[in-house]
Design a protein around this motif. Structure first.
Motif, PDB file in Angstrom:
ATOM      1  N   HIS A  92     -37.464  24.638 -25.993  1.00  0.00           N
ATOM      2  CA  HIS A  92     -38.478  24.903 -27.017  1.00  0.00           C
ATOM      3  C   HIS A  92     -39.358  26.051 -26.523  1.00  0.00           C
ATOM      4  CE1 HIS A  92     -37.267  21.304 -29.047  1.00  0.00           C
ATOM      5  NE2 HIS A  92     -38.326  21.286 -29.853  1.00  0.00           N
ATOM      6  N   LEU A 101     -43.666  20.919 -24.065  1.00  0.00           N
ATOM      7  CA  LEU A 101     -42.703  21.907 -24.566  1.00  0.00           C
ATOM      8  C   LEU A 101     -42.272  22.814 -23.424  1.00  0.00           C
ATOM      9  CD1 LEU A 101     -44.612  23.002 -27.805  1.00  0.00           C
ATOM     10  CD2 LEU A 101     -42.861  21.220 -27.584  1.00  0.00           C
ATOM     11  N   GLU A 102     -40.988  22.917 -23.199  1.00  0.00           N
ATOM     12  CA  GLU A 102     -40.472  23.748 -22.113  1.00  0.00           C
ATOM     13  C   GLU A 102     -39.354  24.639 -22.668  1.00  0.00           C
ATOM     14  OE1 GLU A 102     -41.023  24.559 -18.765  1.00  0.00           O
ATOM     15  OE2 GLU A 102     -39.312  25.850 -19.256  1.00  0.00           O
ATOM     16  N   SER A 141     -49.958  25.705 -19.960  1.00  0.00           N
ATOM     17  CA  SER A 141     -49.491  25.667 -18.562  1.00  0.00           C
ATOM     18  C   SER A 141     -48.173  26.431 -18.448  1.00  0.00           C
ATOM     19  CB  SER A 141     -49.282  24.215 -18.120  1.00  0.00           C
ATOM     20  OG  SER A 141     -50.475  23.489 -18.173  1.00  0.00           O
ATOM     21  N   ILE A 180     -52.385  25.299  -6.744  1.00  0.00           N
ATOM     22  CA  ILE A 180     -52.285  25.160  -8.217  1.00  0.00           C
ATOM     23  C   ILE A 180     -52.338  23.671  -8.590  1.00  0.00           C
ATOM     24  CG2 ILE A 180     -50.792  25.535 -10.237  1.00  0.00           C
ATOM     25  CD1 ILE A 180     -49.666  28.025  -8.757  1.00  0.00           C
ATOM     26  N   TYR A 194     -43.304  36.797  -5.822  1.00  0.00           N
ATOM     27  CA  TYR A 194     -42.967  35.405  -6.156  1.00  0.00           C
ATOM     28  C   TYR A 194     -44.206  34.626  -6.601  1.00  0.00           C
ATOM     29  CZ  TYR A 194     -38.363  35.634  -3.770  1.00  0.00           C
ATOM     30  OH  TYR A 194     -37.075  35.920  -3.390  1.00  0.00           O
ATOM     31  N   HIS A 195     -45.386  35.192  -6.359  1.00  0.00           N
ATOM     32  CA  HIS A 195     -46.617  34.413  -6.561  1.00  0.00           C
ATOM     33  C   HIS A 195     -47.606  35.120  -7.495  1.00  0.00           C
ATOM     34  CE1 HIS A 195     -45.958  33.055  -2.061  1.00  0.00           C
ATOM     35  NE2 HIS A 195     -45.058  32.525  -2.867  1.00  0.00           N
ATOM     36  N   ARG A 210     -37.525  28.703 -14.581  1.00  0.00           N
ATOM     37  CA  ARG A 210     -37.421  28.266 -15.986  1.00  0.00           C
ATOM     38  C   ARG A 210     -36.678  26.941 -16.024  1.00  0.00           C
ATOM     39  NH1 ARG A 210     -40.633  31.431 -18.106  1.00  0.00           N
ATOM     40  NH2 ARG A 210     -40.275  33.654 -18.240  1.00  0.00           N
ATOM     41  N   GLY A 211     -37.198  26.011 -16.791  1.00  0.00           N
ATOM     42  CA  GLY A 211     -36.547  24.714 -16.903  1.00  0.00           C
ATOM     43  C   GLY A 211     -37.576  23.626 -16.674  1.00  0.00           C
ATOM     44  N   VAL A 226     -36.869  26.439  -8.353  1.00  0.00           N
ATOM     45  CA  VAL A 226     -36.262  27.588  -7.664  1.00  0.00           C
ATOM     46  C   VAL A 226     -37.009  27.998  -6.401  1.00  0.00           C
ATOM     47  CG1 VAL A 226     -35.311  28.527  -9.809  1.00  0.00           C
ATOM     48  CG2 VAL A 226     -37.572  29.294  -9.037  1.00  0.00           C
ATOM     49  N   ASN A 227     -38.178  27.414  -6.165  1.00  0.00           N
ATOM     50  CA  ASN A 227     -38.952  27.931  -5.035  1.00  0.00           C
ATOM     51  C   ASN A 227     -38.486  27.356  -3.703  1.00  0.00           C
ATOM     52  OD1 ASN A 227     -40.397  25.495  -4.596  1.00  0.00           O
ATOM     53  ND2 ASN A 227     -41.956  26.080  -6.104  1.00  0.00           N
ATOM     54  N   GLY A 228     -39.043  27.945  -2.625  1.00  0.00           N
ATOM     55  CA  GLY A 228     -38.634  27.559  -1.276  1.00  0.00           C
ATOM     56  C   GLY A 228     -39.315  26.288  -0.793  1.00  0.00           C
ATOM     57  N   GLY A 267     -47.538  29.026 -16.860  1.00  0.00           N
ATOM     58  CA  GLY A 267     -47.498  29.875 -15.672  1.00  0.00           C
ATOM     59  C   GLY A 267     -48.320  31.133 -15.922  1.00  0.00           C
ATOM     60  N   PRO A 307     -48.690  29.429  -3.088  1.00  0.00           N
ATOM     61  CA  PRO A 307     -49.783  28.863  -3.911  1.00  0.00           C
ATOM     62  C   PRO A 307     -49.604  27.496  -4.567  1.00  0.00           C
ATOM     63  CG  PRO A 307     -48.546  30.457  -5.180  1.00  0.00           C
ATOM     64  CD  PRO A 307     -47.880  30.394  -3.830  1.00  0.00           C
ATOM     65  N   ILE A 310     -47.842  23.164 -23.010  1.00  0.00           N
ATOM     66  CA  ILE A 310     -46.806  24.205 -22.990  1.00  0.00           C
ATOM     67  C   ILE A 310     -46.491  24.532 -21.536  1.00  0.00           C
ATOM     68  CG2 ILE A 310     -46.137  26.526 -23.714  1.00  0.00           C
ATOM     69  CD1 ILE A 310     -48.277  26.370 -25.904  1.00  0.00           C
ATOM     70  N   VAL A 312     -42.264  28.534 -27.120  1.00  0.00           N
ATOM     71  CA  VAL A 312     -43.418  28.780 -27.993  1.00  0.00           C
ATOM     72  C   VAL A 312     -43.573  30.292 -28.136  1.00  0.00           C
ATOM     73  CG1 VAL A 312     -45.886  28.412 -28.314  1.00  0.00           C
ATOM     74  CG2 VAL A 312     -44.506  26.653 -27.182  1.00  0.00           C
TER      75      VAL A 312
HETATM   76  P1  FAE Z   1     -44.647  27.617 -13.434  1.00  0.00           P
HETATM   77  O1  FAE Z   1     -44.186  26.733 -12.335  1.00  0.00           O
HETATM   78  O2  FAE Z   1     -44.169  29.014 -13.479  1.00  0.00           O
HETATM   79  O3  FAE Z   1     -44.261  26.873 -14.811  1.00  0.00           O
HETATM   80  C1  FAE Z   1     -44.429  27.459 -16.062  1.00  0.00           C
HETATM   81  C2  FAE Z   1     -43.398  26.862 -17.021  1.00  0.00           C
HETATM   82  O4  FAE Z   1     -43.727  27.256 -18.345  1.00  0.00           O
HETATM   83  C3  FAE Z   1     -41.971  27.352 -16.767  1.00  0.00           C
HETATM   84  O5  FAE Z   1     -41.107  26.236 -16.676  1.00  0.00           O
HETATM   85  C4  FAE Z   1     -41.656  28.220 -17.979  1.00  0.00           C
HETATM   86  O6  FAE Z   1     -40.290  28.194 -18.364  1.00  0.00           O
HETATM   87  C5  FAE Z   1     -42.545  27.597 -19.052  1.00  0.00           C
HETATM   88  N1  FAE Z   1     -42.892  28.542 -20.120  1.00  0.00           N
HETATM   89  C6  FAE Z   1     -43.368  29.797 -19.979  1.00  0.00           C
HETATM   90  N2  FAE Z   1     -43.593  30.381 -21.173  1.00  0.00           N
HETATM   91  C7  FAE Z   1     -43.250  29.436 -22.116  1.00  0.00           C
HETATM   92  C8  FAE Z   1     -43.233  29.444 -23.530  1.00  0.00           C
HETATM   93  N3  FAE Z   1     -43.631  30.517 -24.235  1.00  0.00           N
HETATM   94  N4  FAE Z   1     -42.786  28.345 -24.170  1.00  0.00           N
HETATM   95  C9  FAE Z   1     -42.386  27.246 -23.466  1.00  0.00           C
HETATM   96  N5  FAE Z   1     -42.363  27.195 -22.113  1.00  0.00           N
HETATM   97  C10 FAE Z   1     -42.806  28.279 -21.438  1.00  0.00           C
HETATM   98  O7  FAE Z   1     -46.221  27.669 -13.519  1.00  0.00           O
HETATM   99  N6  FAE Z   1     -44.836  28.748  -4.050  1.00  0.00           N
HETATM  100  C11 FAE Z   1     -45.144  27.972  -2.983  1.00  0.00           C
HETATM  101  O8  FAE Z   1     -46.254  27.445  -2.890  1.00  0.00           O
HETATM  102  N7  FAE Z   1     -44.218  27.781  -1.979  1.00  0.00           N
HETATM  103  C12 FAE Z   1     -42.989  28.378  -1.995  1.00  0.00           C
HETATM  104  O9  FAE Z   1     -42.190  28.182  -1.079  1.00  0.00           O
HETATM  105  C13 FAE Z   1     -42.671  29.217  -3.102  1.00  0.00           C
HETATM  106  N8  FAE Z   1     -41.483  29.869  -3.161  1.00  0.00           N
HETATM  107  C14 FAE Z   1     -41.142  30.561  -4.295  1.00  0.00           C
HETATM  108  C15 FAE Z   1     -39.866  31.115  -4.402  1.00  0.00           C
HETATM  109  C16 FAE Z   1     -39.468  31.722  -5.596  1.00  0.00           C
HETATM  110  C17 FAE Z   1     -38.109  32.327  -5.696  1.00  0.00           C
HETATM  111  C18 FAE Z   1     -40.371  31.785  -6.691  1.00  0.00           C
HETATM  112  C19 FAE Z   1     -39.958  32.418  -7.986  1.00  0.00           C
HETATM  113  C20 FAE Z   1     -41.633  31.254  -6.584  1.00  0.00           C
HETATM  114  C21 FAE Z   1     -42.039  30.642  -5.401  1.00  0.00           C
HETATM  115  N9  FAE Z   1     -43.297  30.062  -5.271  1.00  0.00           N
HETATM  116  C22 FAE Z   1     -43.621  29.336  -4.151  1.00  0.00           C
HETATM  117  C23 FAE Z   1     -44.307  30.190  -6.347  1.00  0.00           C
HETATM  118  C24 FAE Z   1     -44.458  28.905  -7.188  1.00  0.00           C
HETATM  119  O10 FAE Z   1     -43.209  28.417  -7.587  1.00  0.00           O
HETATM  120  C25 FAE Z   1     -45.341  29.245  -8.403  1.00  0.00           C
HETATM  121  O11 FAE Z   1     -46.584  29.707  -7.923  1.00  0.00           O
HETATM  122  C26 FAE Z   1     -45.565  28.031  -9.295  1.00  0.00           C
HETATM  123  O12 FAE Z   1     -44.349  27.552  -9.801  1.00  0.00           O
HETATM  124  C27 FAE Z   1     -46.490  28.377 -10.457  1.00  0.00           C
HETATM  125  O13 FAE Z   1     -46.835  27.174 -11.099  1.00  0.00           O
HETATM  126  P2  FAE Z   1     -47.418  27.167 -12.572  1.00  0.00           P
HETATM  127  O14 FAE Z   1     -47.774  25.773 -12.933  1.00  0.00           O
HETATM  128  O15 FAE Z   1     -48.461  28.215 -12.676  1.00  0.00           O
END
Ligand code: FAE
Length: 530
Positions: free
Chosen positions: A273, A74-75, A313, A513, A469-470, A135-136, A143-145, A315, A509, A51, A275
């Motif tokens: 999808h 599933l995303e 997974s 991760i 953001y983190h 999301r996606g 979307v991150n930097g 997030g 982070p 997930i 969940v």
């Molecule tokens: P994540 O990437 O959030 O992925 C989780 C996925 O699960 C997403 O695609 C969700 O749509 C999906 N999801 C959630 N719930 C459900 C459900 N119920 N059913 C189906 N799908 C679901 O998780 N970090 C850096 O290290 N460097 C940067 O420069 C940086 N810049 C950032 C800028 C912005 C604007 C943002 C928002 C974040 C930034 N981050 C940065 C943080 C980084 O993107 C974040 O820590 C990671 O993306 C987290 O990774 P995960 O695998 O935990």
């Protein structure tokens, strides 16, 4: 075909119970609203389900698929590449700008109305903090930097005393950086490129104030950016694209881990999808209650999937929500550690005005991709790391923007309110007071050496304690799970995402991760999947 479908016969079973439970809760949360498409007649069987397609999910997908194991990912968000949709720049927000909102949700200046669409950027609003998420297909990488920062070894050891730091710094971090495509901009390019004036000024002023600056790697392909600069390819970082997605240049997960996983022929990605909840079956398999949604966020189909092995997974916030909500709806077994040791990674936004005003400001055109940091972690009284962030607004407002990463002094915690069907976050100004002190110290030191004022019009009088953001933690490695991400009290459920990190890692982070996901998957595949 890898999947087996069968008509469910006999008693309705746990999955149907789950469906009734979910459907009968009234409220606004998308996962629990009244069904529009009825109960599904079939339960679809899958061998392994992941997930979420962010960093944790993408690593898990690649490492499982490489072993020949069929994986269903599933995303809830869109597969942007497949959709033909384009990401929009910050100054003209379109479909990608927000997840099902009618107005933009950037950290400031949300003047733009939007049509509800399953956009790439989401924001969760709590009383004292707003949390931004991707999301996606590709999760936060869309979307991150792109800042790809490996944490300081001593801090990593402090946060994860039971992990083998030597192995992490010799193997998992280099592996993560390589697979993610981390690279560093050439100094010649940065010197000559006027889109990096904001960074040049940021570094010069920091050094004048006595701070140490550092060059920071990124997953944006700097060779591509050099071509952009020479107008040889379509522009993205130099055309104001970032938090609503990049159309070019950025090595988001769909271009790295997920592409490789897809090439094995073992990966099935199911977009849109969502969940809603998970139930554990008597045989220790799991049944997932899923809404398939359209791009307006409406449920168009309701699905049940049963899987022997589940990788969670979604997030930090998504995984916490699924576990806590499933526990409330279906008595899903959870232990007391779930929701504990949550943190904002010390995120604190701040900024300065009247920066370099008499020598040309910070630049009208700014690359959206950060390359510089200020490393003040060694200071016992005011330890922090700062990202010198761009402000790509298309005009020179002589403003510097900084995302500070601080230590945590106390953790927050997360629970679920069954009445409102929403997460509850125990997090307030007492958690961020020392971060504000650090921001004051930083701004004062910078202004004293260089002139300038606090950015009173940005955030809350210049202090963005509520911008996160983190989000990290809540399902902490070695506390809520074993040493490899197996959830306590479960045999077939693996948590692999930012929720494993207890609230802080000292830098942006995603490299951590990814490295932790590599470590967990290496072990669980060897022990549980062969
Ligand atoms: P994540 O990437 O959030 O992925 C989780 C996925 O699960 C997403 O695609 C969700 O749509 C999906 N999801 C959630 N719930 C459900 C459900 N119920 N059913 C189906 N799908 C679901 O998780 N970090 C850096 O290290 N460097 C940067 O420069 C940086 N810049 C950032 C800028 C912005 C604007 C943002 C928002 C974040 C930034 N981050 C940065 C943080 C980084 O993107 C974040 O820590 C990671 O993306 C987290 O990774 P995960 O695998 O935990």
């Amino acid at each position: 075909m890898d999947r087996k479908e069968f008509i469910q016969t006999g008693s309705m079973g746990l999955a149907a119970l789950l469906f009734l439970g979910a459907g009968s809760v009234s409220g606004k949360a998308p996962g629990t609203r009244r069904r529009t498409s009825g109960s599904p007649a079939v339960i679809i069987e899958k061998e392994v389900v992941i997930i979420g397609s962010g960093y944790g999910g993408s690593v898990a997908a690649l490492r499982l698929c490489e072993k020949g194991i069929p994986v269903t990912l599933l995303e809830m968000g869109l597969d942007w590449e497949k959709s033909g949709e384009k990401f929009s720049p910050m100054i003209s927000p379109g479909h990608s700008a927000a997840w099902l909102k009618t107005r933009t949700i950037a950290p400031f200046l949300n003047l733009f109305p939007l049509k509800k669409f399953t956009g790439a950027l989401d924001r969760l609003d709590f009383e004292h903090i707003k949390i931004w998420l991707g999301r996606g297909v590709g999760g936060g990488s869309l979307v991150n930097g792109g800042m790809a920062v490996t944490p300081k070894k001593e801090y990593f050891q402090e946060i994860f005393p039971s992990l083998d730091a030597e192995k992490f710094y010799a193997h998992y971090f280099p592996l993560a950086n390589q697979e993610l495509g981390a690279n560093t901009a050439s100094e010649d390019f940065l010197k000559s490129c006027d889109f990096y004036k904001f960074n040049k000024v940021g570094e010069q002023e920091a050094e004048k104030a006595g701070f140490k600056t550092v060059r920071v790697p990124n997953v944006y392909d700097f060779k591509y950016m050099e071509q952009e600069y020479r107008n040889e390819v379509p522009r993205s970082a130099l055309a104001g694209e970032v938090i609503y997605g990049n159309n070019h240049g950025k090595l988001s997960l769909d271009k790295t881990y997920l592409k490789k996983a897809g090439a094995t022929g073992k990966l099935e990605i199911l977009e849109l999808h969502r969940v809603n909840s998970v139930a554990q079956n008597p045989d220790k398999s799991y049944t997932l209650d899923i809404s398939i949604i359209n791009t307006a966020g409406e449920e168009v189909e309701h699905k049940l999937i049963r899987t022997k092995k589940l990788v969670l997974s979604a997030g930090t916030m998504g995984s916490l929500e699924l576990l806590l909500k499933s526990n409330a709806l279906t008595q899903f077994p959870l232990d007391k550690h779930i929701g504990q040791q949550w943190g904002n990674n010390g995120n604190f936004m701040t900024g300065r005005n009247f920066v370099n005003t008499f020598s040309g400001g910070t630049g009208a055109q700014q690359s959206t991709i950060p390359v510089g940091g200020i490393d003040h972690w060694h200071d016992k009284k005011h330890p922090f790391f700062v990202e010198i962030a761009p402000l790509p607004m298309g005009m020179d407002v002589a403003t510097s923007l900084y995302l500070m990463v601080n230590k945590l002094k106390k953790y927050g915690d997360v629970s679920y309110n069954a009445q409102t069907s929403k997460l509850r976050l125990n997090w307030n100004e007492s958690h961020t007071a020392h971060m504000k002190d650090n921001a004051k110290y930083f701004l004062r030191t910078m202004n004293k050496a260089n002139g300038g004022t606090r950015s009173h019009l940005l955030f809350h009088n210049g202090f963005g304690a509520d911008i996160c953001y983190h989000p990290l933690g809540g399902i902490v490695l070695g506390k809520a799970t074993d040493q490899f991400g197996r959830l306590n009290g479960h045999q077939n459920l693996y948590v692999v995402d930012g929720s494993l990190i207890p609230g802080t890692i000292g830098v942006n982070p995603f490299v951590t991760i990814t490295a932790i996901a590599e470590y967990c998957m290496e072990h669980v595949i060897k022990e549980d999947f062969s």
